[in-house]
Design a protein around this motif. Structure first.
Motif, mmCIF file in Angstrom:
data_model
loop_
_atom_site.group_PDB
_atom_site.id
_atom_site.type_symbol
_atom_site.label_atom_id
_atom_site.label_comp_id
_atom_site.label_asym_id
_atom_site.label_seq_id
_atom_site.Cartn_x
_atom_site.Cartn_y
_atom_site.Cartn_z
ATOM 1 N N LEU A 49 0.944 -1.201 -0.177
ATOM 2 C CA LEU A 49 0.001 0.188 -0.052
ATOM 3 C C LEU A 49 0.760 1.188 -0.016
ATOM 4 O O LEU A 49 0.737 2.290 -0.860
ATOM 5 N N ARG A 50 1.953 1.105 0.923
ATOM 6 C CA ARG A 50 2.899 2.346 0.925
ATOM 7 C C ARG A 50 3.741 2.701 -0.463
ATOM 8 O O ARG A 50 3.850 3.656 -0.855
ATOM 9 N N GLU A 51 4.092 1.546 -0.951
ATOM 10 C CA GLU A 51 4.735 1.737 -2.373
ATOM 11 C C GLU A 51 3.782 2.348 -3.131
ATOM 12 O O GLU A 51 4.164 3.184 -3.957
ATOM 13 N N ALA A 52 2.614 1.849 -3.545
ATOM 14 C CA ALA A 52 1.664 2.437 -4.236
ATOM 15 C C ALA A 52 1.193 3.789 -4.218
ATOM 16 O O ALA A 52 1.009 4.768 -4.862
ATOM 17 N N SER A 53 1.220 4.122 -2.907
ATOM 18 C CA SER A 53 1.119 5.682 -2.343
ATOM 19 C C SER A 53 2.146 6.594 -2.629
ATOM 20 O O SER A 53 1.992 7.633 -3.477
ATOM 21 N N ASN A 54 3.477 5.995 -2.532
ATOM 22 C CA ASN A 54 4.552 6.650 -3.070
ATOM 23 C C ASN A 54 4.652 7.021 -4.616
ATOM 24 O O ASN A 54 5.083 8.008 -5.106
ATOM 25 N N GLN A 55 4.304 5.938 -5.526
ATOM 26 C CA GLN A 55 4.494 5.860 -6.724
ATOM 27 C C GLN A 55 3.106 7.004 -7.513
ATOM 28 O O GLN A 55 3.512 7.590 -8.439
ATOM 29 N N THR A 56 2.066 6.936 -6.797
ATOM 30 C CA THR A 56 0.877 7.706 -7.196
ATOM 31 C C THR A 56 0.746 8.742 -6.656
ATOM 32 O O THR A 56 -0.038 9.568 -7.114
ATOM 33 N N LYS B 104 -3.815 -3.542 -11.223
ATOM 34 C CA LYS B 104 -3.993 -2.567 -12.251
ATOM 35 C C LYS B 104 -4.426 -1.367 -11.289
ATOM 36 O O LYS B 104 -4.048 -0.403 -11.630
ATOM 37 N N PHE B 105 -5.479 -1.756 -10.213
ATOM 38 C CA PHE B 105 -5.555 -0.690 -9.287
ATOM 39 C C PHE B 105 -4.265 -0.019 -8.647
ATOM 40 O O PHE B 105 -4.319 1.053 -8.576
ATOM 41 N N LEU B 106 -3.501 -0.797 -8.017
ATOM 42 C CA LEU B 106 -2.289 -0.348 -7.292
ATOM 43 C C LEU B 106 -1.398 0.336 -8.195
ATOM 44 O O LEU B 106 -0.776 1.290 -8.014
ATOM 45 N N ALA B 107 -1.480 0.257 -9.583
ATOM 46 C CA ALA B 107 -0.725 0.826 -10.600
ATOM 47 C C ALA B 107 -1.165 2.262 -10.932
ATOM 48 O O ALA B 107 -0.322 3.030 -10.980
ATOM 49 N N ASP B 108 -2.543 2.244 -10.801
ATOM 50 C CA ASP B 108 -3.357 3.417 -11.180
ATOM 51 C C ASP B 108 -4.616 3.591 -10.500
ATOM 52 O O ASP B 108 -5.732 3.261 -11.089
ATOM 53 N N PRO B 109 -4.558 4.145 -9.101
ATOM 54 C CA PRO B 109 -5.674 3.833 -8.324
ATOM 55 C C PRO B 109 -6.967 4.942 -8.757
ATOM 56 O O PRO B 109 -6.686 6.037 -9.178
#
Length: 228
Positions: free
Chosen positions: A179-186, A217-222
């Motif tokens: 979750l944190r990685e997805a937050s940092n990337q997006t 797909k969601f984690l890459a582009d929420p």
């Protein structure tokens, strides 16, 4: 309390009306400021608001400003100076520290009175309203709402971690790291990603649990719901 001014009374602006909205009747007192001498005439209620017995002291502008909360003092001084120059109706909500050291919140509304011969503003007059309880009640409501919202977001994060643990076979810490990685990337807050992920599998239109591909797909582009 009726906030609509009567004949000859200074009007109250929207900030004061909001401060007075709801709750019990607030204490109200009258004042008059002689601009030539800097002396104030207070009704008994204003003495009490400042922590004094009626008639205990002679209220002056320096004394008034000394009781203003340090963070509000310059602003209130500016309001009084402008009112003394223009004579226009004014209002302000500010904090004071009374004679017992207690912080109170007062609303003040007033206007100038001009000398009929010279046209100069010679005094200010109006009302003090003690809105301490109204502000305290509003702050309590805001704090309760904030705590509730925080608890709801924490629950979303726990649910989102659970989904990732099941989908990817991860430990709890690794699921949160995802979750944190997805937050940092997006550049989207973890709590918002978690809320959106929970909505992805538990929304009113969802009929089946999302697939691994859907989660990827969601984690890459929420895609965030409108209520974020």
């Amino acid at each position: 309390m009726n906030t609509k001014p009567g004949p000859g009374q200074p009007p109250m602006d929207n900030d004061i009306e909001k401060a007075l909205a709801g709750g019990a009747r607030q204490p109200v007192g009258r004042y008059r400021l002689d601009l030539a001498t800097g002396e104030w005439a207070w009704s008994d209620e204003v003495y009490v608001m400042h922590g004094f017995e009626p008639g205990d002291i002679v209220p002056t502008t320096p004394l008034m400003l000394a009781h203003k909360h340090p963070d509000d003092r310059a602003r209130v001084d500016g309001v009084l100076r402008r009112a003394a120059e223009t004579g226009q109706p004014f209002s302000s909500v500010h904090r004071i520290v009374d004679a017992a050291g207690r912080t109170r919140t007062l609303a003040v509304t007033g206007q100038g009175r001009r000398d009929p011969t010279t046209g100069r503003v010679t005094e200010l007059f109006g009302y003090f309203i003690d809105v301490t309880e109204s502000h305290r009640e509003a702050a309590a409501r805001e704090a309760t709402a904030s705590i509730q919202a925080s608890a709801e977001r924490r629950a979303d994060i726990e649910q989102a971690k659970g989904v990732l643990m099941v989908i990817y076979g991860l430990a709890e810490e690794a699921a949160f790291d995802l979750l944190r990685e997805a937050s940092n990337q997006t550049n989207v807050a973890v709590r918002d990603i978690a809320y959106s992920l929970v909505n992805l599998f538990s929304g009113p239109d969802v009929t089946e649990f999302p697939t691994t591909e859907a989660i990827d797909k969601f984690l890459a582009d929420p895609v965030l719901p409108n209520d974020i």
